[in-house]
Scaffold this active site. Structure first.
Site, PDB file in Angstrom:
ATOM      1  N   HIS A 214     -16.604   3.826  -7.629  1.00 45.62           N
ATOM      2  CA  HIS A 214     -17.501   3.326  -6.595  1.00 45.62           C
ATOM      3  C   HIS A 214     -18.661   4.288  -6.343  1.00 45.62           C
ATOM      4  CE1 HIS A 214     -18.237   1.869  -2.278  1.00 45.62           C
ATOM      5  NE2 HIS A 214     -18.322   0.782  -3.014  1.00 45.62           N
ATOM      6  N   LYS A 216     -22.185   6.431  -6.603  1.00 47.76           N
ATOM      7  CA  LYS A 216     -23.591   6.153  -6.893  1.00 47.76           C
ATOM      8  C   LYS A 216     -24.281   7.504  -7.062  1.00 47.76           C
ATOM      9  CE  LYS A 216     -22.250   2.321  -4.486  1.00 47.76           C
ATOM     10  NZ  LYS A 216     -21.035   2.157  -3.704  1.00 47.76           N
ATOM     11  N   ASP A 221     -32.872  15.482 -15.363  1.00 46.27           N
ATOM     12  CA  ASP A 221     -33.242  16.806 -15.881  1.00 46.27           C
ATOM     13  C   ASP A 221     -32.489  17.952 -15.207  1.00 46.27           C
ATOM     14  OD1 ASP A 221     -34.938  15.788 -17.766  1.00 46.27           O
ATOM     15  OD2 ASP A 221     -36.775  16.114 -16.621  1.00 46.27           O
ATOM     16  N   HIS A 391     -24.851  -1.576   5.196  1.00 44.01           N
ATOM     17  CA  HIS A 391     -24.043  -1.077   4.076  1.00 44.01           C
ATOM     18  C   HIS A 391     -24.058   0.451   4.025  1.00 44.01           C
ATOM     19  CE1 HIS A 391     -22.947  -0.675  -0.332  1.00 44.01           C
ATOM     20  NE2 HIS A 391     -22.048  -1.558   0.092  1.00 44.01           N
ATOM     21  N   LYS A 393     -23.314   4.390   4.694  1.00 41.81           N
ATOM     22  CA  LYS A 393     -22.105   5.197   4.906  1.00 41.81           C
ATOM     23  C   LYS A 393     -22.568   6.619   5.227  1.00 41.81           C
ATOM     24  CE  LYS A 393     -21.365   2.504   0.895  1.00 41.81           C
ATOM     25  NZ  LYS A 393     -20.553   1.437   1.265  1.00 41.81           N
ATOM     26  N   ASP A 398     -22.385  17.064  15.900  1.00 48.25           N
ATOM     27  CA  ASP A 398     -22.762  18.266  16.659  1.00 48.25           C
ATOM     28  C   ASP A 398     -24.050  18.940  16.187  1.00 48.25           C
ATOM     29  OD1 ASP A 398     -20.542  17.901  18.213  1.00 48.25           O
ATOM     30  OD2 ASP A 398     -19.376  19.530  17.349  1.00 48.25           O
TER      31      ASP A 398
END
Length: 474
Positions: A214, A216, A221, A391, A393, A398
């Protein structure tokens, strides 16, 4: 015929009993064990098939040998990367050490972070970086869609491959089930190395269907990296016919790119069995600036000894003194995360959870509602994003710690999927994440203003409770 029937029944019960013993001996969380046991008992044929497809635990398997991990880490990254005057904030030293000791997730300093909150910001920047690539481009993506945007990105990769740039692409086989094979074959014909992650060939039985990559991650380079929640698909720009999509992606330059590179190369060794450890993939950083932004890229998966990202989240929640804000599209927390959030809220910490008002997964949406109510009753503030499908996440705590990546707050991300998050220890970065959260909160409605969600009718509450029983399997 009578004896054949009896033998069939006996064999059926033997198979059911053996499957239940396998479930019990796995010693996973009791809630998950009970969920599988109920399914196998009440719908045995479907339950057993689903268990062997989606339920077998592979956490003890080592799909990448320790020797190969050592070569990918100690022989390459640790040899080529030197950091002077690395300072770890005392308030977060234990969590930094936790990640280092468990999975050699090293902290890197001097990082520059661009926070992109929609596809209009992310994809033009990605295409510009691809166009500048001189040595290699690495793409590790759950979904690489064969839509207009997918073809635009693949055309850019093909153009660089024809210029002699090394291009490697990992896509998840299940995430890309709907993508035509010709789309990836077109890239292969142009000289791009394209490999699926854990391919699932039906009707051959496989328990790997439940364990998906899952992540991404994109590395260009060895100097520029991307991590976050966006896949390569046009909906991340235009949304769907039902609603627009809101997501978060980070563009990183600095030492953290070395960690992204290591994460990709481990995945590449897993899917291609090619060990890449050359110094050219860890080039000297091109920067004349330094800052105090410390970063750790943390990966987790079903073959890890511990669920590192979940551990980092629990530790962050319990260490929070003022506030902790979390955005997630799916809220199906396991017991440790739920207990930590309730403990923080009851203890006076400003706990805020932001989820979509309308999810893209209806069953998951129903299952999450009782968890959100439970947390609301403990004193947390729950907000439901109404400007589209959220969508994103991310987590911020603090004014000193922030995190973003691919992991949702659910059982699947914590236990079944291969995930990647970056943890950032820096006040300036945390304040920018805090602003992103508050901007999203401004486009949300508090759960306290939705009486039908807070006090659902009996049948609705019963349905929510029933779907919650299956939350460990969703």
């Amino acid at each position: 015929m009578h004896y054949i029937y009896i033998i069939g029944v006996v064999l059926s019960w033997i198979i059911i009993a053996l499957t239940l013993i396998h479930v019990i001996l796995d010693n996973r969380q009791p809630a998950k064990t009970m969920a599988w046991a109920l399914i196998i008992l009440f719908v045995p044929v479907i339950g057993i098939i689903f268990y062997f497809f989606f339920g077998v635990n592979h956490r003890r398997e080592r799909l990448v040998s320790q020797r190969s991990l050592d070569q990918l880490s100690k022989r390459s990254m640790l040899t080529f990367v030197e950091q002077q005057n690395l300072k770890v904030p005392e308030t977060h030293k234990q969590m930094v050490d936790l990640f280092v000791n468990q999975s050699l997730s090293l902290p890197f300093k001097d990082n520059f972070v661009d926070i992109m909150t929609d596809g209009y910001a992310f994809f033009p920047e990605l295409l510009k970086d691809i166009a500048k690539a001189k040595h290699h481009i690495h793409v590790d993506m759950y979904i690489f869609e064969d839509d207009a945007l997918g073809f635009l990105v693949s055309d850019a990769l093909i153009a660089k491959a024809r210029q002699g740039v090394e291009v490697r692409v990992i896509y998840d086989d299940v995430g890309c089930w709907k993508v035509q094979h010709s789309f990836f074959e077109r890239m292969r014909m142009a000289g791009i190395d394209v490999v699926p992650f854990l391919p699932v060939h039906f009707p051959v039985f496989t328990s790997k269907a439940n364990y998906r990559n899952h992540r991404k991650i994109i590395v260009i380079d060895g100097l520029t990296g991307y991590i976050g929640g966006m896949n390569i698909a046009v909906r991340y720009v235009k949304g769907t016919t039902e609603q627009p999509w809101r997501d978060t992606m980070l563009r990183l330059t600095g030492g953290a790119v070395y960690a992204l590179q290591r994460a990709f190369l481990i995945d590449w060794y897993f899917v291609d069995r090619t060990l890449i450890t050359k110094r050219t993939y860890y080039p000297p950083l091109v920067t004349d600036q330094s800052n105090e932004c410390l970063a750790q890229v943390v990966t987790s998966g079903p073959i890890s000894d511990y669920p590192e990202i979940m551990q980092g989240m629990v530790r962050s929640i319990l260490a929070a003194r003022r506030y902790i804000y979390i955005e997630t599209p799916y809220f199906l927390p396991n017991d440790p995360v739920l207990f930590a959030l309730k403990t923080a809220a009851v203890g006076g910490v400003d706990v805020r959870i932001l989820c979509p008002l309308h999810s893209d997964a209806r069953f998951t949406d129903w299952a999450s509602r009782s968890y959100l109510r439970e947390l609301h009753q403990a004193g947390a503030q729950i907000y439901l994003y109404k400007a589209g499908f959220l969508h994103s996440k991310l987590m911020v705590c603090d004014d000193s710690l922030s995190s973003c990546g691919s992991a949702n707050v659910d059982f699947r991300s914590f236990e079944n999927n291969f995930e990647a998050n970056v943890f950032l220890y820096d006040q300036g970065t945390a304040l920018r994440f805090k602003k992103v959260f508050l901007d999203d909160q401004a486009q949300s409605i508090p759960l306290s203003e939705l009486p039908q969600r807070l006090n659902p009718k009996f049948l609705q509450r019963l349905w929510e409770s029933l779907t919650r029983l299956l939350s460990p399997l969703l």
